[in-house]
Design a protein around this motif. Sequence first.
Motif, PDB file in Angstrom:
ATOM      1  N   ASN A 265       5.525  -9.428 -57.309  1.00 40.37           N
ATOM      2  CA  ASN A 265       6.626  -8.565 -57.356  1.00 40.37           C
ATOM      3  C   ASN A 265       7.926  -9.321 -56.565  1.00 40.37           C
ATOM      4  O   ASN A 265       7.621  -9.781 -55.753  1.00 40.37           O
ATOM      5  N   LEU A 266       8.844  -9.297 -57.244  1.00 41.91           N
ATOM      6  CA  LEU A 266      10.121  -9.545 -56.388  1.00 41.91           C
ATOM      7  C   LEU A 266      11.348  -8.389 -56.499  1.00 41.91           C
ATOM      8  O   LEU A 266      11.213  -7.872 -57.407  1.00 41.91           O
ATOM      9  N   LEU A 267      12.040  -8.302 -55.453  1.00 38.52           N
ATOM     10  CA  LEU A 267      13.323  -7.700 -55.561  1.00 38.52           C
ATOM     11  C   LEU A 267      14.556  -8.430 -55.614  1.00 38.52           C
ATOM     12  O   LEU A 267      14.649  -9.588 -55.072  1.00 38.52           O
ATOM     13  N   VAL A 268      15.256  -8.325 -56.903  1.00 36.82           N
ATOM     14  CA  VAL A 268      16.273  -9.519 -57.134  1.00 36.82           C
ATOM     15  C   VAL A 268      17.691  -8.655 -57.257  1.00 36.82           C
ATOM     16  O   VAL A 268      17.821  -7.606 -57.309  1.00 36.82           O
ATOM     17  N   VAL A 269      18.597  -9.661 -56.981  1.00 35.38           N
ATOM     18  CA  VAL A 269      20.314  -9.060 -57.030  1.00 35.38           C
ATOM     19  C   VAL A 269      20.880 -10.013 -57.738  1.00 35.38           C
ATOM     20  O   VAL A 269      20.474 -11.113 -58.304  1.00 35.38           O
ATOM     21  N   ARG A 270      22.155  -9.530 -58.186  1.00 37.80           N
ATOM     22  CA  ARG A 270      23.112 -10.492 -58.717  1.00 37.80           C
ATOM     23  C   ARG A 270      23.399 -11.661 -57.789  1.00 37.80           C
ATOM     24  O   ARG A 270      23.318 -11.358 -56.440  1.00 37.80           O
ATOM     25  N   GLU A 271      23.846 -13.032 -58.193  1.00 31.05           N
ATOM     26  CA  GLU A 271      24.506 -13.703 -57.178  1.00 31.05           C
ATOM     27  C   GLU A 271      25.419 -13.610 -56.628  1.00 31.05           C
ATOM     28  O   GLU A 271      25.457 -13.812 -55.421  1.00 31.05           O
ATOM     29  N   ASP A 272      26.330 -12.395 -57.083  1.00 32.11           N
ATOM     30  CA  ASP A 272      27.582 -12.208 -56.099  1.00 32.11           C
ATOM     31  C   ASP A 272      27.331 -10.950 -55.150  1.00 32.11           C
ATOM     32  O   ASP A 272      28.059 -10.117 -54.705  1.00 32.11           O
ATOM     33  N   PHE A 273      25.995 -10.630 -55.046  1.00 37.19           N
ATOM     34  CA  PHE A 273      25.610  -9.232 -53.973  1.00 37.19           C
ATOM     35  C   PHE A 273      26.032  -9.822 -52.875  1.00 37.19           C
ATOM     36  O   PHE A 273      25.649 -10.993 -52.262  1.00 37.19           O
ATOM     37  N   PRO A 274      26.468  -8.786 -51.919  1.00 33.65           N
ATOM     38  CA  PRO A 274      27.246  -9.292 -50.677  1.00 33.65           C
ATOM     39  C   PRO A 274      26.341  -9.792 -49.784  1.00 33.65           C
ATOM     40  O   PRO A 274      25.192  -9.240 -49.588  1.00 33.65           O
ATOM     41  N   ALA A 275      26.601 -11.135 -48.852  1.00 32.25           N
ATOM     42  CA  ALA A 275      25.532 -11.574 -48.111  1.00 32.25           C
ATOM     43  C   ALA A 275      25.261 -10.616 -47.047  1.00 32.25           C
ATOM     44  O   ALA A 275      24.066 -10.555 -46.424  1.00 32.25           O
TER      45      ALA A 275
END
Length: 325
Positions: A265-275
């Motif tokens: 399993n993974l936790l994923v975000v969009r590319e623009d998720f704040p660093a």
Amino acid sequence: MRVKALLVAAAAATLVVSGCGGKQVQDSQAGTGACEAADGRLTIATGNTGGVYYVLGGGLAQLISNNTKLRATAAETGASVQNIQQLVAGDYDIAFTLADTAADAVQGKASFEGKPQKIQALSRIYPNSTQVVVRADAGINSVADMRGKRISTGSPKSGTEVIANRVLSSAGLNPDTDIQAQRLALGKAVDGMKSGTVDGLFWSGGLPTPEITDLTTSLGGAVKFVDITPQLGAMQQISPVYEASTIPAATYKLPADVPTIAVPNLLVVREDFPAGNACAITKLIFDKRADLEQVHPSAKEITKDSAAKTDPIPLHPGAQQGLAG
């Protein structure tokens, strides 16, 4: 049980109805290298109410809210495919997903045919075990025996449905015509097994999954697990993320261990998720993992050694910083 009480409390305190997504906060620290979450709110896409995504997602939301400036909530969803679609659409900020579905997404395959999705990973988390349970009186001893049977393949657009269809196809069955497919959420599939209107179900989830515990406790020897590892070779031709695994007998008080197929399993975000948010949340998961273990035992399998092993899904730069901290 204390763990069960904590599990229910964590989920109830932080879960919201599906579709009530949030607006991602802007990170004032982005680009500065600061590993600190900004003020704001975010939402986490989880899965069916009977699954580990739902429970652990509620715990993660509570953990974030208690330890950062962010106010996090978690939402019940149909799981992996839907989660990624709605994550990219901006309905959610973080999503639980199976690694095979995420790989399809970044590569523009299967449910995402011709439309690569711009997602990145915060972390690899625990593995999902493919749990295939059938009624003992249904005459099913292998996947091939499911021909003509009433089989729940999971919620529409879920990771369970993706895996179920691939297992069936690997056994030479057409999921659309060779079985009586029931595309049910786990709770409804379990109810169908109990009432006798469903002959078997597929479920991809952490161990133990509360609804499967309920099923095996309620029906005892009237249900049994099916070994699907004969399909592993064909499954690995579809995606290399599939691996041999075992459901220990003690998980559901079974007569013996059950060989099966697992997927991370993974936790994923969009590319623009704040660093800054990515860094702070990833670091928090490992700094406070013991708190997540109180919510669900699958969190014990979330390790820093495997966290960055998300290929072919790129690891978010903020998450890389968080894992190094």
